[in-house]
Design a protein around this motif. Structure first.
Motif, short mmCIF file in Angstrom:
data_model
loop_
_atom_site.label_atom_id
_atom_site.label_comp_id
_atom_site.label_asym_id
_atom_site.label_seq_id
_atom_site.Cartn_x
_atom_site.Cartn_y
_atom_site.Cartn_z
N SER A 102 0.84 -1.20 0.00
CA SER A 102 0.00 0.00 0.00
C SER A 102 0.87 1.25 0.00
O SER A 102 1.91 1.29 0.65
N HIS A 104 -0.36 4.17 1.05
CA HIS A 104 -0.99 5.12 1.97
C HIS A 104 0.02 5.73 2.93
O HIS A 104 0.83 5.04 3.53
N TRP A 183 -4.73 6.94 7.07
CA TRP A 183 -5.65 7.22 5.97
C TRP A 183 -7.09 6.83 6.26
O TRP A 183 -8.02 7.55 5.86
N HIS A 184 -7.30 5.66 6.91
CA HIS A 184 -8.69 5.22 7.10
C HIS A 184 -9.42 6.06 8.14
O HIS A 184 -10.63 6.26 8.03
N ASP A 199 -1.85 15.52 2.35
CA ASP A 199 -1.66 14.10 2.62
C ASP A 199 -0.22 13.71 2.34
O ASP A 199 0.58 14.52 1.86
N GLY A 274 -10.57 5.31 -0.63
CA GLY A 274 -9.23 5.47 -0.08
C GLY A 274 -8.38 4.23 -0.25
O GLY A 274 -7.20 4.30 -0.59
N TYR A 275 -9.00 3.07 -0.03
CA TYR A 275 -8.29 1.80 -0.18
C TYR A 275 -7.79 1.64 -1.61
O TYR A 275 -6.62 1.29 -1.85
N GLY A 278 -4.83 3.66 -2.73
CA GLY A 278 -3.55 3.28 -2.16
C GLY A 278 -2.89 2.08 -2.82
O GLY A 278 -1.83 1.63 -2.36
#
Length: 324
Positions: A102, A104, A183-184, A199, A274-275, A278
């Motif tokens: 990921s 993220h 991020w989550h 971010d 969001g997932y 990433g």
């Protein structure tokens, strides 16, 4: 007729035993609400574990530290964590390796009507920071603020360190002016009307690093991977398929969405978005080159305490499968 039927059944049993023998068990430690758990569930729903010759043996972990302990103790074969931990372990002589999973990074969130528009506006503000003072997201954010605005967030702002849920609550209550979080948690806040200030991808761009570099990955012992190459390859292929399904199939997503612990449609939509954002697109040498840049920056921002004895990124942090 009876003989033919027995022969047919025996053939089926033989095929079944052959199929079972081809399944390689992989012991993987996951967090109950983590995205790796989503992919394990998606793999099983679609039969991608068996199709790729993998039998999943899943251990649900109490937290990230529990995963590292389980991996070091040999009770699991793989966990998901960051490459910096792998670098530190390799500097101490351990043989852990990392496969990017990921991209993220951390996200700085503020209220929608906040007057804070740039990192410079964080001067004299209370800034919540998930993780400790040596957390990579915090060090990179400090570096970007110093480089672009000459602002030392450690002394010219008021950092408040703590756990994500507690700090999110303080932001909602107005006890924090901004929050650097995972991020989550940022996705949940965004779905509730909060605004992204910056971010991790933007921070990396400010520092001259490829914003698509990996943050998290699957971690395992190099020796284990060499002995279980087919199992690792099958797992990675199955996870690629699961990841694609979760981002393209509403049905696949609906089956695993409850694992997020959320039921609000707007939050679930934000988490899925969001997932999928990433997902790793760059692999191989490009990831190692970016990590070397970031490691050098982090060492500069955090000093020897950050590196814990490693002046440079040790070789072998990123898994490179040997030719067969």
């Amino acid at each position: 007729m009876i003989l033919k039927r027995l022969t047919f059944i025996a053939g089926l049993l033989g095929a079944s035993f052959s199929f079972a023998a081809e399944q390689a068990t992989v012991r993987i430690g996951i967090l109950a609400t983590g995205t790796v758990n989503w992919e394990m569930a998606a793999m099983r729903h679609a039969g991608l574990d068996k199709a790729n010759g993998v039998a999943l043996d899943i251990t649900v972990l109490a937290g990230p530290d529990a995963g590292k302990i389980a991996l070091q103790g040999g009770s699991v074969d793989l966990i998901a964590t960051d490459w910096i931990w792998v670098a530190r372990q390799r500097a101490k002589g351990a043989d852990y390796s990392f496969v990017p999973y990921s991209s993220h990074q951390g996200v700085v969130m503020v209220k929608a009507d906040s007057a804070i528009r740039t990192l410079a506006d964080l001067k004299d503000k209370r800034v919540g920071v998930v993780g400790g003072g040596l957390d990579k997201n915090w060090l990179l954010l400090k570096g970007a603020a110093q480089q672009k605005y000459g602002l030392d967030l450690a002394t010219q702002a008021e950092p408040v360190f703590g756990a994500p849920p507690l700090l999110a609550q303080q932001l909602k209550q107005g006890r924090l002016d901004a929050l650097l979080t995972y991020w989550h948690f940022a996705a949940r806040l965004e779905s509730e009307g909060f605004r992204r200030l910056i971010d991790g991808r933007d921070v990396l761009r400010e520092l001259g690093v490829d914003p698509g570099m990996a943050s998290l990955g699957l971690v395992f012992r190099e020796g284990w991977a060499q002995r279980n190459r087919a199992a690792l390859d099958g797992l990675l292929k199955g996870m690629d398929g699961a990841r694609e399904a979760l981002c393209t199939s509403d049905d696949a997503w609906a089956k695993v969405a409850p694992l997020s612990g959320e039921s609000r449609p707007e939050v679930l939509a934000a988490l899925r978005k969001g997932y999928c954002e990433g997902r790793i697109t760059e692999t191989g040498a490009a990831q190692t080159a970016s990590a070397e840049k970031v490691y050098a920056l982090l060492r500069g921002f955090g000093g020897a305490e950050f590196a814990q004895g490693g002046a440079e990124l040790p070789p072998g942090v990123f898994w490179s499968a040997p030719a067969r």
